[in-house]
Design a protein around this motif. Structure first.
Motif, PDB file in Angstrom:
ATOM      1  N   ALA A  27     -14.104  -3.703  -2.316  1.00  0.00           N
ATOM      2  CA  ALA A  27     -14.478  -3.277  -3.663  1.00  0.00           C
ATOM      3  C   ALA A  27     -13.976  -4.242  -4.727  1.00  0.00           C
ATOM      4  O   ALA A  27     -14.601  -4.388  -5.779  1.00  0.00           O
ATOM      5  N   VAL A  28     -12.842  -4.917  -4.458  1.00  0.00           N
ATOM      6  CA  VAL A  28     -12.268  -5.827  -5.457  1.00  0.00           C
ATOM      7  C   VAL A  28     -12.422  -7.291  -5.052  1.00  0.00           C
ATOM      8  O   VAL A  28     -11.764  -8.169  -5.604  1.00  0.00           O
TER       9      VAL A  28
ATOM     10  N   GLN B  59     -11.417  -8.978  -2.515  1.00  0.00           N
ATOM     11  CA  GLN B  59     -10.126  -9.572  -2.203  1.00  0.00           C
ATOM     12  C   GLN B  59     -10.212 -10.638  -1.114  1.00  0.00           C
ATOM     13  O   GLN B  59      -9.360 -11.528  -1.041  1.00  0.00           O
TER      14      GLN B  59
ATOM     15  N   ALA C 217     -10.449   2.308   5.701  1.00  0.00           N
ATOM     16  CA  ALA C 217     -10.260   2.711   4.312  1.00  0.00           C
ATOM     17  C   ALA C 217      -9.696   1.552   3.487  1.00  0.00           C
ATOM     18  O   ALA C 217     -10.163   1.284   2.370  1.00  0.00           O
ATOM     19  N   ASN C 218      -8.706   0.860   4.026  1.00  0.00           N
ATOM     20  CA  ASN C 218      -8.140  -0.282   3.309  1.00  0.00           C
ATOM     21  C   ASN C 218      -9.141  -1.418   3.204  1.00  0.00           C
ATOM     22  O   ASN C 218      -9.182  -2.140   2.201  1.00  0.00           O
TER      23      ASN C 218
ATOM     24  N   ARG D 103      -3.012  -4.481  -7.636  1.00  0.00           N
ATOM     25  CA  ARG D 103      -3.900  -4.234  -6.503  1.00  0.00           C
ATOM     26  C   ARG D 103      -3.300  -3.230  -5.522  1.00  0.00           C
ATOM     27  O   ARG D 103      -3.994  -2.352  -5.003  1.00  0.00           O
ATOM     28  N   HIS D 104      -2.015  -3.369  -5.250  1.00  0.00           N
ATOM     29  CA  HIS D 104      -1.358  -2.477  -4.295  1.00  0.00           C
ATOM     30  C   HIS D 104      -0.887  -1.175  -4.937  1.00  0.00           C
ATOM     31  O   HIS D 104      -0.642  -0.191  -4.234  1.00  0.00           O
TER      32      HIS D 104
ATOM     33  N   GLU E 280     -11.371  -0.751   0.323  1.00  0.00           N
ATOM     34  CA  GLU E 280     -10.673  -1.008  -0.940  1.00  0.00           C
ATOM     35  C   GLU E 280     -10.678  -2.497  -1.259  1.00  0.00           C
ATOM     36  O   GLU E 280     -10.922  -2.907  -2.403  1.00  0.00           O
ATOM     37  N   ARG E 281     -10.407  -3.317  -0.270  1.00  0.00           N
ATOM     38  CA  ARG E 281     -10.379  -4.769  -0.486  1.00  0.00           C
ATOM     39  C   ARG E 281     -11.775  -5.309  -0.777  1.00  0.00           C
ATOM     40  O   ARG E 281     -11.943  -6.220  -1.595  1.00  0.00           O
TER      41      ARG E 281
END
Length: 302
Positions: free
Chosen positions: A138-139, A141, A131-132, A16-17, A135-136
Motif C-alpha cells: 500500500a505504501v 515500500q 497482512a504485512n 511506517r512502523h 501494508e508494504r
C-alpha cells in the motif's frame, strides 16, 4: 530547516512502523538513538510530529506533511542512485523484495542465483505474513511482492512465474497414509490443521472444500509452515502445504503425501508491483530472471 537524511530516514521508518522500537531494529540502532533524532527533527519543525493514542503512534498534521516530503526526497535520491548506475552501465542499485512466508523456501535460492550474476545489486528480502505484505504494498515500500494471491483494491501488475503445488500431508502412521483415492468428504472424519486466517494456502484449500460441498473446521490453527509440519509429525492431524516446503520431510519419510481426490491443487506464485511505479533496472532484471528461470531453479529444491 537543517535536516539530515538520516533524520528523514528514521522519521519515515517510525511513521511506517508506528513504533520507535521497530524502526530502531530496522536501522540497527538503539531505540533512544532513534528517539533523539526524531526529537531533534521536531525541534527544527517547531511542532510535534507524533501523538500517542493509547499505545499507538499517530502522525500529527505536521507529521503527515513531513512524511510526504520525506518520502519524496528519499525516493528521488534512490532514483538518482539508480540512474547513475545505469549511466555507468552497471547492473547495480537496491533490490527490495517482500515475500509471504511460504515463499521463503525458494526465494533466497532464486535471489542467490541472480546475485551471483549481478554482484553489485544490493538486495533486501523481507519474509513476512500476507497482512504485512499488503501494508508494504500500500505504501510502495518494496519493488516486488511475492504472493500466491493477487491483491485486490490496489492498482497492481502481477506476473505469474512459478506453480504453487499444494498437497495434503500426514504422518506416515496416520490411518489415511496408505489409503488410495481418498474422497474429500472423508477428511471431515479426521482432525485438520490449518494456517491462520488470511493465509493464501488456507484460502486455496477452503475454496476447494467449498467446491466439494464440504466445510471443515480446523482442529488447530498455527501461524507458520514449520509449526504445521511439526504438528503433523506429532500426529495431531492432517494438513495442506505447498510442496516447496516439504522436501526434507518427504525424503526422510517423516511426512507422506495423501492421495486425496482433487489434490494436489495447482495455483501460481506471482510477482506483484504497483501499476503506477516503474521498476528499477535491477528489479526489472530480477523479474525477467524469475519469469524465465524460476521453474528450472526451483525444480532443484524439490
Amino acid at each position: 530547516m537543517h535536516t539530515t537524511l538520516q533524520q528523514l530516514r528514521l522519521f519515515e521508518a517510525v511513521a511506517r512502523h508506528g513504533s520507535f522500537t521497530r524502526a530502531a531494529h530496522e536501522a540497527h540502532l538503539s531505540q533512544p538513538a532513534v528517539s533523539i533524532q526524531v526529537k531533534r527533527l521536531e525541534e527544527q519543525v517547531g511542532m510535534g510530529l507524533f501523538d500517542s493514542v493509547g499505545r499507538a503512534l499517530v502522525l500529527t498534521p505536521a507529521g503527515e506533511e513531513l512524511l510526504a516530503a520525506s518520502r519524496d526526497i528519499l525516493d528521488r535520491l534512490e532514483a538518482l542512485d539508480t540512474a547513475l548506475d545505469d549511466l555507468r552501465g552497471d547492473m547495480a542499485g537496491p533490490l527490495r523484495v517482500a515475500a509471504v512466508t511460504t515463499a521463503k523456501y525458494f526465494m533466497p535460492h532464486l535471489m542467490g542465483t541472480f546475485l551471483r550474476r549481478h554482484p553489485k545489486v544490493r538486495p533486501v528480502l523481507s519474509v513476512i505474513n500476507r497482512a504485512n505484505l499488503l501494508e508494504r504494498l500500500a505504501v510502495n515500500q518494496d519493488d516486488l511482492f511475492i504472493t500466491g494471491r493477487v491483491p485486490g483494491g490496489l492498482p497492481v501488475k502481477a506476473v505469474p512465474f512459478l506453480d504453487n503445488v499444494i498437497v495434503a500431508i500426514a504422518a506416515p502412521d496416520h490411518p489415511l497414509a496408505a489409503r488410495p483415492g481418498i474422497p474429500v468428504s472423508a477428511l471431515a472424519e479426521y482432525r485438520v490443521l490449518k494456517r491462520e486466517l488470511g493465509s493464501g494456502t488456507r484460502s486455496a484449500v477452503e475454496r476447494a472444500f467449498e467446491e466439494a460441498g464440504l466445510s471443515v473446521a480446523p482442529f488447530m490453527e498455527l501461524g507458520s509452515d514449520e509449526a504445521i509440519k511439526q504438528a503433523v509429525q506429532a500426529g495431531l492431524g492432517i494438513a495442506f502445504l505447498s510442496a516447496y516446503c516439504l522436501g526434507p520431510e518427504l525424503q526422510t519419510g517423516r511426512l507422506v503425501v495423501l492421495d486425496v481426490a482433487g489434490f494436489p491443487l495447482t495455483r501460481k506464485w506471482y510477482a506483484v508491483q504497483r501499476a503506477n511505479r516503474p521498476l528499477s533496472r535491477a528489479a526489472e532484471a530480477f523479474l525477467a530472471f524469475m519469469r524465465d528461470e524460476a521453474v528450472v531453479q526451483a525444480a532443484m529444491l524439490r
